[in-house]
Design an enzyme around this catalytic site. Structure first.
Site, short mmCIF file in Angstrom:
data_model
loop_
_atom_site.label_atom_id
_atom_site.label_comp_id
_atom_site.label_asym_id
_atom_site.label_seq_id
_atom_site.Cartn_x
_atom_site.Cartn_y
_atom_site.Cartn_z
N SER A 143 0.86 -1.19 0.00
CA SER A 143 0.00 0.00 0.00
C SER A 143 0.89 1.23 0.00
O SER A 143 2.04 1.17 0.47
CB SER A 143 -0.85 0.00 1.28
OG SER A 143 -1.44 1.28 1.48
N TYR A 156 -0.89 -1.46 10.41
CA TYR A 156 -1.10 -1.68 8.98
C TYR A 156 0.10 -1.21 8.16
O TYR A 156 0.59 -1.92 7.28
CB TYR A 156 -2.38 -0.94 8.55
CG TYR A 156 -2.77 -1.14 7.11
CD1 TYR A 156 -3.39 -2.31 6.68
CD2 TYR A 156 -2.55 -0.14 6.16
CE1 TYR A 156 -3.76 -2.49 5.36
CE2 TYR A 156 -2.91 -0.31 4.84
CZ TYR A 156 -3.53 -1.48 4.44
OH TYR A 156 -3.90 -1.64 3.12
N ALA A 158 3.16 -0.76 9.15
CA ALA A 158 4.33 -1.61 9.43
C ALA A 158 4.23 -2.91 8.64
O ALA A 158 5.23 -3.38 8.05
CB ALA A 158 4.41 -1.91 10.93
N LYS A 160 2.70 -3.35 5.82
CA LYS A 160 2.85 -3.07 4.38
C LYS A 160 4.30 -2.68 4.04
O LYS A 160 4.78 -2.98 2.95
CB LYS A 160 1.86 -1.99 3.94
CG LYS A 160 0.40 -2.43 4.04
CD LYS A 160 0.10 -3.63 3.15
CE LYS A 160 -1.36 -4.02 3.11
NZ LYS A 160 -1.61 -5.21 2.27
P1 NAP Z 1 -11.43 -6.18 1.23
O1 NAP Z 1 -12.47 -5.76 0.26
O2 NAP Z 1 -11.70 -6.05 2.68
O3 NAP Z 1 -11.02 -7.71 0.90
C1 NAP Z 1 -10.06 -8.38 1.67
C2 NAP Z 1 -9.98 -9.81 1.24
O4 NAP Z 1 -9.00 -10.47 2.09
C3 NAP Z 1 -11.28 -10.56 1.38
O5 NAP Z 1 -11.46 -11.40 0.27
C4 NAP Z 1 -11.09 -11.38 2.65
O6 NAP Z 1 -11.75 -12.63 2.61
C5 NAP Z 1 -9.59 -11.65 2.60
N1 NAP Z 1 -9.05 -11.99 3.92
C6 NAP Z 1 -9.03 -11.24 5.05
N2 NAP Z 1 -8.44 -11.91 6.04
C7 NAP Z 1 -8.08 -13.12 5.54
C8 NAP Z 1 -7.41 -14.26 6.06
N3 NAP Z 1 -6.99 -14.31 7.33
N4 NAP Z 1 -7.20 -15.32 5.24
C9 NAP Z 1 -7.61 -15.30 3.96
N5 NAP Z 1 -8.25 -14.25 3.39
C10 NAP Z 1 -8.47 -13.18 4.18
O7 NAP Z 1 -10.06 -5.38 0.98
P2 NAP Z 1 -9.47 -4.70 -0.36
O8 NAP Z 1 -9.70 -3.25 -0.25
O9 NAP Z 1 -9.90 -5.43 -1.57
O10 NAP Z 1 -7.90 -4.95 -0.12
C11 NAP Z 1 -7.17 -6.00 -0.73
C12 NAP Z 1 -5.69 -5.77 -0.48
O11 NAP Z 1 -5.30 -4.50 -1.01
C13 NAP Z 1 -5.30 -5.75 0.99
O12 NAP Z 1 -4.03 -6.35 1.17
C14 NAP Z 1 -5.24 -4.27 1.30
O13 NAP Z 1 -4.38 -3.99 2.39
C15 NAP Z 1 -4.68 -3.74 -0.01
N6 NAP Z 1 -4.96 -2.31 -0.24
C16 NAP Z 1 -6.23 -1.85 -0.37
C17 NAP Z 1 -6.44 -0.48 -0.59
C18 NAP Z 1 -7.82 0.10 -0.77
O14 NAP Z 1 -7.94 1.32 -0.88
N7 NAP Z 1 -8.87 -0.68 -0.86
C19 NAP Z 1 -5.35 0.39 -0.65
C20 NAP Z 1 -4.06 -0.13 -0.51
C21 NAP Z 1 -3.87 -1.48 -0.30
P3 NAP Z 1 -13.05 -12.99 3.54
O15 NAP Z 1 -13.97 -11.82 3.47
O16 NAP Z 1 -13.56 -14.23 2.89
O17 NAP Z 1 -12.51 -13.23 4.91
#
Ligand code: NAP
Length: 248
Positions: A143, A156, A158, A160
């Protein structure tokens, strides 16, 4: 013929958001897709059918990314079911935001476990297969917060930042085996998670971005298509920001 035809990818956390978009883009580009979910069981099962409609092999596995042993079992199952593992995408992630003064030990450990240790777990399990094949592409989702830091997200950011150091180290260690490892750093991406937030707050975030909008999950997925494909065959150890110039 798609950019990923004939390749097998494993994507963690694909039941929603960015992971789901990556799974769909990968299937559109002809990849066979193995993916994981944890709590969103119905969504995970529905995705399997959605991906199969693209004419590729697709299978979802319920697996906790933070669990070392479960990651080993997962990778073994994927290799047994698909016969290969060419691309690994560590996308599963959570937030447990709070100011440092109020952050609990549990909130620290949980975020480090799901976001950072998960990368160690799957990479450790996948490298044997990739080394045998003398090929592989690993993509870890970090991120912009991992580059810059963020108040209220010490755990978070840390996790990333840790992903970036891990990515570069893996690239250095496994480059001679033709295994590439890169990180993708999204900025503010509009997912289900952000859709429930107050519109005024979200608009404020959009206005602060030079491109004047949040990103779409598909825009992160497209970067992952590039890094997973042979189009990026000489790119390794890099962090690709997908942030509309938010952090520049
Ligand atoms: P999200 O919509 O909350 O989706 C997170 C996904 O991770 C879900 O499919 C969830 O599955 C899965 N997950 C969570 N804990 C888990 C575990 N212990 N084991 C296996 N799967 C797990 O989040 P997102 O926004 O798409 O983010 C995806 C990635 O991008 C993350 O690494 C996040 O830090 C990064 N990111 C996001 C943003 C943003 O603006 N959205 C920005 C920078 C980085 P279940 O629901 O089935 O548990």
């Amino acid at each position: 013929m798609g950019l990923l035809s004939g390749k097998t990818a494993l994507i963690t956390g694909a039941s929603k958001g960015i992971g789901r978009a990556i799974a769909i883009r990968y299937a559109q580009e002809g990849a066979n897709v193995a993916f994981t979910y944890l709590s969103s069981v119905e969504k995970g099962q529905a995705l399997e059918d959605e991906l199969a409609a693209f004419g590729v092999k697709a299978r979802g596995y319920r697996s906790d990314a933070s669990d070392f042993k479960a990651a080993e079992e997962l990778v073994n199952a994927v290799v047994a079911d698909f016969g290969a593992l060419d691309i690994l995408i560590n996308n599963a992630g959570i937030t447990r935001d709070n100011l440092l003064m109020r952050m609990t030990e549990e909130a620290w450990d949980e975020v480090i476990g799901v976001n950072l240790k998960s990368c160690f777990n799957t990479v450790k399990a996948a490298t044997r297969t990739m080394m045998k094949a003398k090929a592989g592409s690993i993509i870890n989702i970090t991120s912009v917060v991992g580059i810059k830091g963020n108040a209220g997200q010490a755990n978070y950011s840390a996790s990333k930042s840790g992903i970036i150091g891990f990515t570069k180290s893996v690239a250095l260690e496994l480059g001679s085996r033709n295994i590439r490892c890169n990180a993708v750093a999204p900025g503010f991406i509009e997912t289900e998670m952000t859709a429930v937030l107050d519109e005024k707050t979200v608009q404020g975030w959009r206005d602060a971005i030079p491109m004047k909008r949040g990103g779409q999950p598909e825009e992160v997925a497209n970067a992952c298509v590039f890094l997973g494909s042979d189009m990026s065959s000489y790119i390794s150890g890099q962090v690709l920001q997908v942030d509309g110039a938010m952090l520049t």
